[in-house]
Design a protein around this motif. Structure first.
Motif, PDB file in Angstrom:
ATOM      1  N   ALA A 178      78.590  36.355  56.350  1.00 50.39           N
ATOM      2  CA  ALA A 178      78.042  35.291  57.198  1.00 50.39           C
ATOM      3  C   ALA A 178      79.161  34.455  57.814  1.00 50.39           C
ATOM      4  CB  ALA A 178      77.117  34.382  56.375  1.00 50.39           C
ATOM      5  N   TRP A 179      78.801  33.775  58.905  1.00 51.87           N
ATOM      6  CA  TRP A 179      79.696  32.806  59.539  1.00 51.87           C
ATOM      7  C   TRP A 179      79.395  31.438  58.930  1.00 51.87           C
ATOM      8  CZ3 TRP A 179      83.871  32.723  62.619  1.00 51.87           C
ATOM      9  CH2 TRP A 179      84.227  31.513  63.212  1.00 51.87           C
ATOM     10  N   ASP A 180      80.403  30.860  58.257  1.00 56.78           N
ATOM     11  CA  ASP A 180      80.247  29.565  57.604  1.00 56.78           C
ATOM     12  C   ASP A 180      80.395  28.456  58.645  1.00 56.78           C
ATOM     13  OD1 ASP A 180      80.745  27.141  56.104  1.00 56.78           O
ATOM     14  OD2 ASP A 180      81.052  28.423  54.360  1.00 56.78           O
ATOM     15  N   LEU A 181      79.332  27.699  58.863  1.00 58.32           N
ATOM     16  CA  LEU A 181      79.327  26.695  59.928  1.00 58.32           C
ATOM     17  C   LEU A 181      80.244  25.516  59.626  1.00 58.32           C
ATOM     18  CD1 LEU A 181      75.499  26.746  60.690  1.00 58.32           C
ATOM     19  CD2 LEU A 181      77.336  27.564  62.176  1.00 58.32           C
ATOM     20  N   GLU A 182      80.416  25.152  58.353  1.00 57.96           N
ATOM     21  CA  GLU A 182      81.297  24.041  58.007  1.00 57.96           C
ATOM     22  C   GLU A 182      82.773  24.448  58.053  1.00 57.96           C
ATOM     23  OE1 GLU A 182      78.194  24.023  56.515  1.00 57.96           O
ATOM     24  OE2 GLU A 182      77.794  22.231  57.703  1.00 57.96           O
ATOM     25  N   ARG A 183      83.070  25.665  57.600  1.00 63.77           N
ATOM     26  CA  ARG A 183      84.465  26.128  57.541  1.00 63.77           C
ATOM     27  C   ARG A 183      84.897  26.854  58.799  1.00 63.77           C
ATOM     28  NH1 ARG A 183      82.139  25.371  53.048  1.00 63.77           N
ATOM     29  NH2 ARG A 183      83.233  24.765  51.125  1.00 63.77           N
ATOM     30  N   ASP A 184      83.957  27.091  59.706  1.00 66.87           N
ATOM     31  CA  ASP A 184      84.250  27.713  60.990  1.00 66.87           C
ATOM     32  C   ASP A 184      85.005  29.028  60.805  1.00 66.87           C
ATOM     33  OD1 ASP A 184      83.975  27.642  63.764  1.00 66.87           O
ATOM     34  OD2 ASP A 184      86.009  26.905  64.046  1.00 66.87           O
ATOM     35  N   ASP A 185      84.481  29.873  59.899  1.00 67.24           N
ATOM     36  CA  ASP A 185      85.145  31.139  59.595  1.00 67.24           C
ATOM     37  C   ASP A 185      84.146  32.081  58.935  1.00 67.24           C
ATOM     38  OD1 ASP A 185      87.101  33.036  59.404  1.00 67.24           O
ATOM     39  OD2 ASP A 185      88.141  32.120  57.712  1.00 67.24           O
ATOM     40  N   TRP A 186      84.506  33.370  58.912  1.00 64.71           N
ATOM     41  CA  TRP A 186      83.685  34.362  58.240  1.00 64.71           C
ATOM     42  C   TRP A 186      83.885  34.267  56.740  1.00 64.71           C
ATOM     43  CZ3 TRP A 186      79.978  37.004  60.639  1.00 64.71           C
ATOM     44  CH2 TRP A 186      80.060  37.139  62.021  1.00 64.71           C
ATOM     45  N   ARG A 187      82.799  34.451  55.974  1.00 64.41           N
ATOM     46  CA  ARG A 187      82.847  34.399  54.524  1.00 64.41           C
ATOM     47  C   ARG A 187      81.936  35.486  53.940  1.00 64.41           C
ATOM     48  NH1 ARG A 187      86.535  31.435  55.345  1.00 64.41           N
ATOM     49  NH2 ARG A 187      86.997  29.395  54.373  1.00 64.41           N
ATOM     50  N   THR A 188      82.239  35.891  52.701  1.00 64.88           N
ATOM     51  CA  THR A 188      81.352  36.757  51.933  1.00 64.88           C
ATOM     52  C   THR A 188      80.885  35.981  50.717  1.00 64.88           C
ATOM     53  OG1 THR A 188      83.241  37.719  50.758  1.00 64.88           O
ATOM     54  CG2 THR A 188      82.427  38.904  52.685  1.00 64.88           C
ATOM     55  N   PHE A 189      79.585  36.061  50.413  1.00 64.80           N
ATOM     56  CA  PHE A 189      78.990  35.314  49.312  1.00 64.80           C
ATOM     57  C   PHE A 189      78.297  36.282  48.356  1.00 64.80           C
ATOM     58  CE2 PHE A 189      78.948  32.574  53.050  1.00 64.80           C
ATOM     59  CZ  PHE A 189      79.512  31.397  52.583  1.00 64.80           C
ATOM     60  N   ARG A 190      78.517  36.110  47.059  1.00 65.26           N
ATOM     61  CA  ARG A 190      77.789  36.870  46.052  1.00 65.26           C
ATOM     62  C   ARG A 190      76.333  36.437  46.053  1.00 65.26           C
ATOM     63  NH1 ARG A 190      80.760  38.636  41.270  1.00 65.26           N
ATOM     64  NH2 ARG A 190      78.792  38.383  40.144  1.00 65.26           N
TER      65      ARG A 190
END
Length: 317
Positions: A178-190
């Motif tokens: 997903a694209w993290d709206l607060e961190r302004d970057d792509w992230r992977t979440f468990r």
């Protein structure tokens, strides 16, 4: 002409293979007349199968979705494939209990000849991780991905707002890309650590994923790279040991025999010290070919190990 019951099963199997079937083609495949196909389609409709008629010059049929689930038909190969998939899912998908119940249910309604084949097919899928994932969470995350709706969830005691892109499995775990709206970057979440909040947020236009596709992105992310499926650190050494002593433990590296007791090895890792340590695990003399960063990493590890050895001697003394 085959008996009516066998012909109905053959017709239903064909309808499940592709979306649209011209009537004449079905008749040719079943070696019957188009009139017989029409009668058989009517019989299947009476049994609850939602078969739609396609208008047009040739006419045809399509197996659609109904309000209720009619009896399912699997040929032998499909039944075995389904059993293998469910047995694998029991230990590798995080939804093992549901997969086990599904396998038990399907087994009960199989004919005896197929049941015996399934019982003889015992697959042991070894999982490197066994997190339990709530099916309801998977469905909520998947629905947000499909709807392209902003997803809010608690993650490690923190509220996150993301644009969900893909739901994937990797090494026995479920992940949300997903694209993290607060961190302004792509992230992977468990996913097993996600606690979704409702309702979901507004719709969004999907962004372009680094690397072009989710498989490349996820593979690269777990190797420490951004957007490419490659290790960020890659080096070459010559080991003073036979190639056959190395090849089974090298993963996606390259091994080339240079003689009975020497081999060239090319390997990648997420960091230069990590790469140096990976080469050192073979318990053999090492000649570093390159690059210079790998030589520096070996020197740094040598100092670190020497300091650790001195500290151990001082403590024992």
């Amino acid at each position: 002409m085959p008996k009516t019951s066998g012909r109905l099963l053959s017709l239903l199997s064909l309808l499940q293979l592709r979306r649209d079937w011209p009537g004449q083609l079905l008749a040719d495949r079943l070696e019957v007349s188009p009139r017989t196909v029409r009668r058989d389609v009517d019989r299947l409709r009476e049994l609850g199968y939602p078969i739609q008629t396609i208008k047009g010059p040739d006419g045809g049929y399509r197996l659609g979705a109904g309000a209720e689930l009619p009896p399912l038909l699997f040929d032998d190969e499909q039944a075995v494939a389904l059993a293998v998939a469910l047995q694998t899912a029991i230990t590798t998908s995080g939804v093992g209990e549901a997969a086990a119940r599904a396998l038990s249910t399907i087994r009960q309604v199989m004919p005896s000849r197929l049941r015996h084949r399934i019982d003889a097919l015992q697959v042991t899928a070894l999982s490197v991780s066994d997190p339990s994932v709530d099916v309801a969470v998977i469905m909520a995350v998947s629905a947000a991905v499909h709807a392209r709706a902003v997803l809010r969830f608690d993650y490690k005691a923190e509220l996150r707002r993301v644009e969900p892109h893909n739901l994937v499995t990797w090494s026995g775990c479920w992940y949300l890309v997903a694209w993290d709206l607060e961190r302004d970057d792509w992230r992977t979440f468990r996913v097993d650590r996600i606690a979704p909040r409702t309702p979901t947020g507004p719709r969004f236009t999907p962004r372009d994923l680094p690397g072009g596709d989710v498989a490349t992105f996820v593979a690269g992310r777990f190797k420490g790279s951004e957007g490419i499926d490659a290790w960020p650190c890659r080096g070459e050494v010559i080991l003073a040991c036979p190639a056959e002593a190395v090849v089974d433990f090298i993963g996606n590296g390259v091994v080339e025999a240079l003689g009975p007791d020497r081999c060239r090895v090319v390997l990648g890792a997420w960091s230069w010290p990590g790469l140096a340590a990976a080469f050192g695990r073979f318990d053999a003399d090492i000649e570093v070919v390159g690059p210079p960063e790998l030589k520096d990493a070996f020197a740094a590890l040598a100092r670190r190990y020497a300091a650790a050895s001195s500290a151990a001697e001082t403590t024992s003394g």
